[in-house]
Design a protein around this motif. Structure first.
Motif, mmCIF file in Angstrom:
data_model
loop_
_atom_site.group_PDB
_atom_site.id
_atom_site.type_symbol
_atom_site.label_atom_id
_atom_site.label_comp_id
_atom_site.label_asym_id
_atom_site.label_seq_id
_atom_site.Cartn_x
_atom_site.Cartn_y
_atom_site.Cartn_z
ATOM 1 N N PRO A 59 0.829 -1.214 0.000
ATOM 2 C CA PRO A 59 0.000 0.000 0.000
ATOM 3 C C PRO A 59 0.860 1.259 0.000
ATOM 4 O O PRO A 59 1.899 1.323 0.639
ATOM 5 N N GLU A 60 0.401 2.258 -0.734
ATOM 6 C CA GLU A 60 1.075 3.550 -0.791
ATOM 7 C C GLU A 60 0.153 4.621 -0.191
ATOM 8 O O GLU A 60 -0.675 4.319 0.658
ATOM 9 N N ASP A 61 0.298 5.869 -0.630
ATOM 10 C CA ASP A 61 -0.502 6.960 -0.091
ATOM 11 C C ASP A 61 -1.986 6.790 -0.413
ATOM 12 O O ASP A 61 -2.358 6.142 -1.400
ATOM 13 N N VAL A 62 -2.817 7.378 0.433
ATOM 14 C CA VAL A 62 -4.263 7.376 0.233
ATOM 15 C C VAL A 62 -4.718 8.816 -0.015
ATOM 16 O O VAL A 62 -4.297 9.736 0.689
ATOM 17 N N ASP A 63 -5.547 9.011 -1.029
ATOM 18 C CA ASP A 63 -6.072 10.332 -1.365
ATOM 19 C C ASP A 63 -7.549 10.398 -0.984
ATOM 20 O O ASP A 63 -8.339 9.526 -1.369
ATOM 21 N N ILE A 64 -7.922 11.437 -0.230
ATOM 22 C CA ILE A 64 -9.324 11.679 0.088
ATOM 23 C C ILE A 64 -9.857 12.616 -0.990
ATOM 24 O O ILE A 64 -9.472 13.789 -1.058
ATOM 25 N N VAL A 84 -17.692 9.525 2.048
ATOM 26 C CA VAL A 84 -16.299 9.874 1.734
ATOM 27 C C VAL A 84 -15.818 9.019 0.560
ATOM 28 O O VAL A 84 -15.955 7.792 0.567
ATOM 29 N N ASN A 85 -15.275 9.692 -0.453
ATOM 30 C CA ASN A 85 -14.684 9.005 -1.605
ATOM 31 C C ASN A 85 -13.177 8.936 -1.419
ATOM 32 O O ASN A 85 -12.513 9.967 -1.248
ATOM 33 N N ILE A 86 -12.649 7.719 -1.442
ATOM 34 C CA ILE A 86 -11.240 7.467 -1.146
ATOM 35 C C ILE A 86 -10.577 6.817 -2.357
ATOM 36 O O ILE A 86 -11.138 5.903 -2.975
ATOM 37 N N ARG A 87 -9.377 7.301 -2.687
ATOM 38 C CA ARG A 87 -8.566 6.637 -3.705
ATOM 39 C C ARG A 87 -7.337 6.031 -3.030
ATOM 40 O O ARG A 87 -6.536 6.751 -2.432
ATOM 41 N N LYS A 88 -7.219 4.724 -3.140
ATOM 42 C CA LYS A 88 -6.088 4.018 -2.538
ATOM 43 C C LYS A 88 -5.065 3.678 -3.624
ATOM 44 O O LYS A 88 -5.410 3.156 -4.677
ATOM 45 N N ASN A 89 -3.815 3.995 -3.335
ATOM 46 C CA ASN A 89 -2.731 3.727 -4.273
ATOM 47 C C ASN A 89 -1.837 2.629 -3.711
ATOM 48 O O ASN A 89 -1.569 2.587 -2.506
ATOM 49 N N PHE A 90 -1.390 1.756 -4.560
ATOM 50 C CA PHE A 90 -0.529 0.675 -4.100
ATOM 51 C C PHE A 90 0.310 0.139 -5.256
ATOM 52 O O PHE A 90 0.034 0.421 -6.425
ATOM 53 N N SER A 111 -4.352 2.110 -8.745
ATOM 54 C CA SER A 111 -5.214 2.861 -7.836
ATOM 55 C C SER A 111 -6.606 2.233 -7.870
ATOM 56 O O SER A 111 -7.061 1.765 -8.917
ATOM 57 N N ARG A 112 -7.253 2.238 -6.725
ATOM 58 C CA ARG A 112 -8.628 1.779 -6.642
ATOM 59 C C ARG A 112 -9.398 2.741 -5.747
ATOM 60 O O ARG A 112 -8.844 3.252 -4.757
ATOM 61 N N CYS A 113 -10.655 2.985 -6.087
ATOM 62 C CA CYS A 113 -11.473 3.925 -5.326
ATOM 63 C C CYS A 113 -12.589 3.188 -4.599
ATOM 64 O O CYS A 113 -13.063 2.144 -5.061
#
Length: 213
Positions: A59-64, A84-90, A111-113
């Motif tokens: 897992p990497e940074d998470v963007d809100i 809340v919409n979250i984009r997860k980067n990995f 990335s996955r949201c």
């Protein structure tokens, strides 16, 4: 031994902490499809067994991305929460065990949201941490290409994430506390001298075939 608190050491303290507005723990599972990805340079399809390809996920940074107020009825009470919409980067790393060059690796960023409902009003921070992450290669198909194209592969990877999502806000709280003493030093007595085992059969020899110490 547990150390005792200092007698009469109570004090009124102001402490900066993060108040947790809301907290959920859930599992996210999704598939990643890779199409026409190049093999590492110099590697051909005949150099490895596709069934032995494995993967790891980092897992990497998470963007809100956004948060929107939504009205819900909970236990008969109208409540305003936030969607809340979250984009997860990995990063997914494919490990390809070869017969000639050892393990070759291919790193791919994705990335996955997702959406989550929280009590997360404006001003709160949203923290996403992962308690576990795993993946496995479902399919891996290698295309050797031809004289004009390099070998490529298609793959399907399943990713599983166990995640903790909190909405927090820094606050200053007032606590009545007592200062603690450090614990006692653990007893570590020195061991008694130990004489090494003797070898009387071989040394010394007293001439009668029997050894002595």
């Amino acid at each position: 031994m547990q150390a005792k608190n200092l007698s009469g050491g109570q004090e009124l303290l102001c402490v900066n902490v993060d108040k947790v507005y809301d907290w959920v723990v859930n599992e996210a599972s999704f598939d990643i499809n890779i199409v026409d990805e190049d093999l590492p340079e110099g590697l051909d399809c005949d150099d490895f067994d596709p069934a032995e390809v494995t993967c790891t996920v980092t897992p990497e940074d998470v963007d809100i991305l956004t948060r929107e107020d939504r009205t819900f009825i909970i236990d008969g009470i109208e409540t305003t929460l936030q969607l809340v919409n979250i984009r997860k980067n990995f990063t997914v790393t494919l490990t390809i065990p070869t017969t000639t060059n050892g393990d070759e690796e291919v790193e791919l960023d994705f990335s996955r949201c997702e959406q989550v409902v929280l009590c997360a009003p404006a001003g709160t921070e949203i923290d996403v941490t992962y308690t576990d992450s795993d993946c496995f290669v479902c399919t891996f198909d290698c295309d050797p290409g031809d004289t004009d194209t390099d070998p490529t592969f298609d793959a399907s990877i399943n990713v599983n994430l166990c995640q903790s999502i909190q909405s927090t806000f820094p606050v200053t709280v007032e606590l009545v506390t007592e200062f603690c003493e450090p614990r006692d030093i653990l007893p570590t007595p020195c061991p008694s001298p130990v004489r090494p085992p003797q070898c009387p059969v071989v040394f010394p020899n007293n001439g009668n075939g029997n050894g002595g110490e």
